[in-house]
Design an enzyme around this catalytic site. Sequence first.
Site, PDB file in Angstrom:
ATOM      1  N   HIS A 101       0.837  -1.203   0.000  1.00 43.75           N
ATOM      2  CA  HIS A 101       0.000   0.000   0.000  1.00 43.75           C
ATOM      3  C   HIS A 101       0.865   1.242   0.000  1.00 43.75           C
ATOM      4  O   HIS A 101       1.998   1.227   0.484  1.00 43.75           O
ATOM      5  CB  HIS A 101      -0.936   0.014   1.211  1.00 43.75           C
ATOM      6  N   HIS A 103       0.841   5.186   1.238  1.00 43.56           N
ATOM      7  CA  HIS A 103       0.216   6.226   2.052  1.00 43.56           C
ATOM      8  C   HIS A 103       0.298   7.548   1.282  1.00 43.56           C
ATOM      9  O   HIS A 103       1.343   7.873   0.727  1.00 43.56           O
ATOM     10  CB  HIS A 103       0.988   6.438   3.362  1.00 43.56           C
TER      11      HIS A 103
HETATM   12  P1  AMP Z   1       1.906   0.271   7.320  1.00 42.32           P
HETATM   13  O1  AMP Z   1       2.323   0.539   8.750  1.00 42.32           O
HETATM   14  O2  AMP Z   1       2.706   0.998   6.288  1.00 42.32           O
HETATM   15  O3  AMP Z   1       1.801  -1.231   7.039  1.00 42.32           O
HETATM   16  O4  AMP Z   1       0.458   0.881   7.194  1.00 42.32           O
HETATM   17  C1  AMP Z   1      -0.691   0.235   7.589  1.00 42.32           C
HETATM   18  C2  AMP Z   1      -1.700   1.303   7.903  1.00 42.32           C
HETATM   19  O5  AMP Z   1      -2.983   0.695   7.955  1.00 42.32           O
HETATM   20  C3  AMP Z   1      -1.495   1.988   9.254  1.00 42.32           C
HETATM   21  O6  AMP Z   1      -1.200   3.366   9.049  1.00 42.32           O
HETATM   22  C4  AMP Z   1      -2.830   1.784   9.977  1.00 42.32           C
HETATM   23  O7  AMP Z   1      -3.260   2.908  10.686  1.00 42.32           O
HETATM   24  C5  AMP Z   1      -3.758   1.450   8.831  1.00 42.32           C
HETATM   25  N1  AMP Z   1      -4.906   0.634   9.196  1.00 42.32           N
HETATM   26  C6  AMP Z   1      -4.923  -0.496   9.959  1.00 42.32           C
HETATM   27  N2  AMP Z   1      -6.176  -0.995  10.054  1.00 42.32           N
HETATM   28  C7  AMP Z   1      -6.973  -0.166   9.324  1.00 42.32           C
HETATM   29  C8  AMP Z   1      -8.370  -0.121   9.039  1.00 42.32           C
HETATM   30  N3  AMP Z   1      -9.212  -1.061   9.499  1.00 42.32           N
HETATM   31  N4  AMP Z   1      -8.839   0.880   8.274  1.00 42.32           N
HETATM   32  C9  AMP Z   1      -7.998   1.833   7.809  1.00 42.32           C
HETATM   33  N5  AMP Z   1      -6.672   1.852   8.033  1.00 42.32           N
HETATM   34  C10 AMP Z   1      -6.159   0.876   8.791  1.00 42.32           C
END
Ligand code: AMP
Length: 139
Positions: A101, A103
């Site tokens: 993903h 950001h």
């Molecule tokens: P990463 O740390 O780069 O793997 O990013 C994962 C992101 O997913 C984090 O910033 C979390 O806040 C976000 N996240 C986790 N669960 C959810 C959810 N149910 N809906 C939206 N974002 C989420």
Amino acid sequence: MQEKDCLFCKIIRGEIPSAKVYEDEHVYAFLDIAPGFPGHCLVVPKNHCRNILDIDPKEAEHVVRAVQKIAPAVIKATGAEGFNVVQNNEEAAGQTVFHVHFHIIPRKKGDGMNLWTPSSYDSMEKMAETAQKIQAEIR
Ligand code: AMP
Ligand code: ZN
């Protein structure tokens, strides 16, 4: 291809709610539940893959095109002056969800967010040696 237990695959399938901002045949984008700043979005390919090394370049193109559509909308909607695109790979780099993903984080001057703390090389030789080592590993 989606994975049964993957959090983002579940969001894409609608099994877990999300605040959707964009969707097309290849891409799903939604608000991060714990944003750096309001409007922080996650842009994900619908096909499950673990990280940037894993993604089919054609899929990556769709994701990047979506980032190019969504980021200006985030800026307009939030009044931001810029944005960071952040993409974490593996636990050591802060990846917590193992479905690749991107950001999109809206930014304003003086907002206080620091993405990294700059360090330095001990010498120019050390820097050149590091570049050489990386060059030698590129396939
Ligand atoms: P990463 O740390 O780069 O793997 O990013 C994962 C992101 O997913 C984090 O910033 C979390 O806040 C976000 N996240 C986790 N669960 C959810 C959810 N149910 N809906 C939206 N974002 C989420
Ligand atoms: Zn997944």
